[in-house]
Design a protein around this motif. Structure first.
Motif, mmCIF file in Angstrom:
data_model
loop_
_atom_site.group_PDB
_atom_site.id
_atom_site.type_symbol
_atom_site.label_atom_id
_atom_site.label_comp_id
_atom_site.label_asym_id
_atom_site.label_seq_id
_atom_site.Cartn_x
_atom_site.Cartn_y
_atom_site.Cartn_z
ATOM 1 N N PHE A 1 49.361 46.758 -3.057
ATOM 2 C CA PHE A 1 49.489 45.740 -4.097
ATOM 3 C C PHE A 1 48.155 45.635 -4.816
ATOM 4 N N ILE A 2 48.122 45.978 -6.086
ATOM 5 C CA ILE A 2 46.881 45.910 -6.854
ATOM 6 C C ILE A 2 46.984 44.771 -7.847
ATOM 7 N N ARG A 3 45.988 43.959 -7.886
ATOM 8 C CA ARG A 3 46.005 42.821 -8.809
ATOM 9 C C ARG A 3 44.629 42.659 -9.427
ATOM 10 N N PRO A 4 44.508 42.707 -10.740
ATOM 11 C CA PRO A 4 43.196 42.544 -11.379
ATOM 12 C C PRO A 4 42.684 41.126 -11.186
ATOM 13 N N ALA B 1 46.165 45.425 0.032
ATOM 14 C CA ALA B 1 46.123 44.696 -1.236
ATOM 15 C C ALA B 1 44.721 44.821 -1.813
ATOM 16 N N VAL B 2 44.636 45.132 -3.094
ATOM 17 C CA VAL B 2 43.346 45.277 -3.769
ATOM 18 C C VAL B 2 43.238 44.204 -4.839
ATOM 19 N N LEU B 3 42.330 43.253 -4.621
ATOM 20 C CA LEU B 3 42.132 42.152 -5.561
ATOM 21 C C LEU B 3 40.733 42.274 -6.167
ATOM 22 N N ALA B 4 40.427 41.396 -7.094
ATOM 23 C CA ALA B 4 39.115 41.477 -7.733
ATOM 24 C C ALA B 4 38.664 40.103 -8.179
ATOM 25 N N ILE B 5 37.366 39.923 -8.235
ATOM 26 C CA ILE B 5 36.798 38.708 -8.828
ATOM 27 C C ILE B 5 35.840 39.134 -9.916
ATOM 28 N N ASP B 6 36.151 38.764 -11.104
ATOM 29 C CA ASP B 6 35.320 39.112 -12.250
ATOM 30 C C ASP B 6 35.496 38.027 -13.297
ATOM 31 N N PRO B 7 34.716 36.936 -13.192
ATOM 32 C CA PRO B 7 34.925 35.795 -14.081
ATOM 33 C C PRO B 7 34.783 36.152 -15.555
ATOM 34 N N SER B 8 34.134 37.270 -15.849
ATOM 35 C CA SER B 8 33.927 37.607 -17.263
ATOM 36 C C SER B 8 35.132 38.331 -17.856
ATOM 37 N N SER B 9 36.063 38.719 -16.997
ATOM 38 C CA SER B 9 37.196 39.498 -17.508
ATOM 39 C C SER B 9 38.113 38.626 -18.352
ATOM 40 N N GLU C 1 48.173 44.482 -18.256
ATOM 41 C CA GLU C 1 49.630 44.343 -18.230
ATOM 42 C C GLU C 1 50.254 45.596 -17.623
ATOM 43 N N HIS C 2 49.572 46.701 -17.879
ATOM 44 C CA HIS C 2 50.112 47.964 -17.432
ATOM 45 C C HIS C 2 50.229 47.992 -15.908
ATOM 46 N N ILE C 3 49.189 47.548 -15.249
ATOM 47 C CA ILE C 3 49.199 47.536 -13.789
ATOM 48 C C ILE C 3 50.254 46.563 -13.251
ATOM 49 N N GLU C 4 50.264 45.363 -13.836
ATOM 50 C CA GLU C 4 51.223 44.379 -13.359
ATOM 51 C C GLU C 4 52.627 44.935 -13.507
ATOM 52 N N ASP C 5 52.832 45.525 -14.668
ATOM 53 C CA ASP C 5 54.098 46.136 -14.972
ATOM 54 C C ASP C 5 54.442 47.155 -13.902
ATOM 55 N N SER C 6 53.459 47.980 -13.598
ATOM 56 C CA SER C 6 53.683 49.036 -12.635
ATOM 57 C C SER C 6 53.963 48.443 -11.254
ATOM 58 N N ASN C 7 53.291 47.354 -10.908
ATOM 59 C CA ASN C 7 53.572 46.713 -9.634
ATOM 60 C C ASN C 7 55.012 46.217 -9.587
ATOM 61 N N GLU C 8 55.446 45.660 -10.702
ATOM 62 C CA GLU C 8 56.792 45.126 -10.704
ATOM 63 C C GLU C 8 57.807 46.252 -10.609
ATOM 64 N N TYR C 9 57.451 47.339 -11.213
ATOM 65 C CA TYR C 9 58.331 48.497 -11.098
ATOM 66 C C TYR C 9 58.422 48.937 -9.649
ATOM 67 N N LYS C 10 57.248 49.027 -9.011
ATOM 68 C CA LYS C 10 57.231 49.378 -7.589
ATOM 69 C C LYS C 10 58.044 48.372 -6.792
ATOM 70 N N GLY C 11 57.956 47.126 -7.211
ATOM 71 C CA GLY C 11 58.708 46.081 -6.531
ATOM 72 C C GLY C 11 60.191 46.431 -6.455
ATOM 73 N N LEU C 12 60.672 46.997 -7.508
ATOM 74 C CA LEU C 12 62.089 47.351 -7.521
ATOM 75 C C LEU C 12 62.401 48.382 -6.445
ATOM 76 N N ASN C 13 61.434 49.281 -6.227
ATOM 77 C CA ASN C 13 61.663 50.342 -5.247
ATOM 78 C C ASN C 13 61.748 49.810 -3.815
ATOM 79 N N VAL C 14 60.873 48.884 -3.508
ATOM 80 C CA VAL C 14 60.806 48.445 -2.118
ATOM 81 C C VAL C 14 61.713 47.249 -1.871
#
Lengths: 360, 360
Positions: free
Chosen positions: B150-153, B118-126, B2-15
């Motif tokens: 843009f970072i997304r877990p 953009a940094v994405l990930a695939i980790d089915p166990s997460s 949630e922290h990262i998503e939150d931070s992305n949304e915060y960044k969203g406000l900037n740009v």
């Protein structure tokens, strides 16, 4: 290929122990009226080790006629309790690696130890009219005339799943007929190694000495399937080159993680043609079998293979049913084109096809 | 996470460039009433590069609610014409190989060249509650606060097919939002590398110097997928060890057949932590892209990947439909047991299950 079958049936006459003879098939006649044996008669013949009954049963199994299929399945069910006791060995290598000569020499070594050997093959590209990878009988001249050997070329061309299934069922019949060692040969250039790998206990990769060019035909990933790699043609001037290749493979295998079996794949050099290093190959296979029977991996792998084939067969049939659906066929090509041209995502196209299939 | 998503949304406000703001989501509230945007509003926001709209659209896409799914699919269709122009890079390596630090350093190098990443990930166990492989934001401290990133877990736990599909669709949205470089990270221990491999242009394997122990976590077959292998932690006293590992990998790659791309996978050493050898990695990737665009393999591979995902999605759905069938479920376990105990062949058991499925 008719030639080999014919020869097997001839051999069958030699080892026959007084059971009624099936007629010899004339390969030049399109239709031969054979006496139809009952499932019980086939089973009895196979369990007595009669190679002619075995050969005809495999022909039944390969037949596309529903009646033959039905008979074959009943026969397999009868044979199952007598199957499973052999050592199953997959053998692969590119054309030219010397597979046939190696199988001949290794096979004769095993025969001399008192074993009965069946040599099967998986080659989905083979066609009856064009011969198959086991068609070149001249390269297995010792095995081809030996009464304790059953040689059977790959089932004729078809889907890999279909061909693999027939071979796997043939293994059951061979085991019921008393063959305690089964070779399943394949060419290391297609998808068929995975199929072979999933039906054998030990997977042997035949390689040639050399620094790269000769290896190009081997598909990626096959080296990692191997329980043993054997470098052929380690004779005469070629010995140093073979030893060098051996060391390279050993180094490469070090980079792979340990196999789940706990077995460390070994790399040996040998000469199939000059019969050098053959006992060492057989010894390696025996040690592998002992090792994996000891640690329980042998049975675990076999159970897993059966599980794999259950779900693989289901998958194959679900796919057939879907892709042969007339409504699916009507729109499939266009959907594929749209996906390749990035007009729709693969997922949206898939959904449209699935809706067509399920909502009729 | 949630922290990262939150931070992305915060960044969203900037740009943000004057478009109406979606509300900031409070991660501590189970249910947040969000304004529902129309597909057109989402598309407009994404095409303007608004990171908040992008982030919310990905959340829609990951939602299991049919209404969200429907919206997401329409949005993806709108974005497709603007997608496809990025360079997609898969990155794998065992835990401890230094993936996050490497992604941070390599990513910043790419950003400084003027790219959007953009940094994405695939980790089915997460699982959302347990964090994911991208959850440790402290290791990507530079990227995490950069407005062009843009970072997304990984999507939360589910079938690999489902997780991979969501990531692949996220790639489309990111590309439409102007991200010209996409990283897809995965852990080299499961089935997920194959999924990542089938959605990227370049597959990078991060390894550690060492003589074997560190490599045990890497799954068989992954080395053969790599377009480039990079040996991390080539710094200080570790340089000789890294150079030795590099040579071992080069030797091992010689034993593999050439890739269809015509590209010879390269092996480099670097230090993610000390920022040594990073430009060389990016240079290798760029040369690969140029090389494969030149010889046509780049487009061919992308078309093949789409084709693969079309049929993979169909297969996944056919399997789901079969294995969730109530009648199939009733007898499946018993059939599996019979097969594993060699009471029936896998083929006979499969036929019984298929008859149950189709003849209702």
């Amino acid at each position: 290929m008719e030639h080999i079958e014919d020869s097997n049936e001839y051999k069958g006459l030699n080892v026959n122990k007084g059971i009624e003879q099936p007629p010899i098939v004339n390969p030049y006649l399109k239709t031969v009226r054979k006496k139809q044996y009952t499932v019980e008669e086939y089973a009895e013949g196979i369990l007595r080790g009669n190679i002619t009954f075995l050969s005809q049963a495999v022909t039944l199994l390969e037949s596309t006629q529903p009646h033959h299929q039905q008979l074959a399945q009943e026969l397999i069910e009868k044979c199952i309790p007598y199957s499973g006791k052999s050592v199953r060995i997959g053998i692969t290598g590119v054309p030219g690696a010397g597979k046939s000569t190696s199988i001949d020499t290794l096979g004769m070594h095993i025969i001399r130890e008192g074993h009965k050997l069946a040599v099967l093959a998986i080659d989905p590209s083979s066609e009856r009219s064009k011969g198959s990878i086991l068609g070149d009988k001249t390269r297995m001249e010792a095995l081809a005339v030996h009464p304790d050997v059953f040689i059977r070329p790959s089932p004729s061309a078809g889907s890999l799943g279909g061909v693999a299934r027939k071979t796997r069922e043939t293994v059951i019949l061979c085991e019921a007929a008393g063959y305690d060692t089964i070779f399943v040969e394949t060419v290391g250039v297609g998808q068929s190694e995975t199929a072979v790998h999933s039906m054998v206990d030990f997977f042997l990769l035949i390689q040639l000495a050399g620094t790269g060019d000769e290896l190009q035909g081997i598909k990626r990933g096959i080296m990692e399937m191997a329980d043993g790699i054997v470098v052929n043609k380690a004779d005469g001037n070629n010995i140093d080159k073979a030893k060098l290749a051996q060391q390279q493979y050993i180094n490469a295998l070090h980079l792979f993680p340990p196999a789940e079996s706990g077995w460390k794949p070994e790399v040996l050099t040998y000469s199939g043609y000059y019969n050098i290093g053959i006992p060492e190959i057989w010894d390696m296979i025996r040690r592998y079998i002992d090792f994996t029977k000891e640690n329980g991996y042998f049975e675990k792998k076999r159970a897993r293979q059966s599980f794999y084939w259950l779900h693989e067969t289901i998958l194959e049939e679900l796919k057939n049913h879907f892709y042969q659906d007339p409504d699916v066929r009507t729109i499939l090509k266009e959907k594929e084109r749209q996906v390749i041209d990035s007009e729709v995502t693969p997922f949206i196209a898939a959904k449209e096809l699935l809706d067509t299939y399920f909502n009729q």
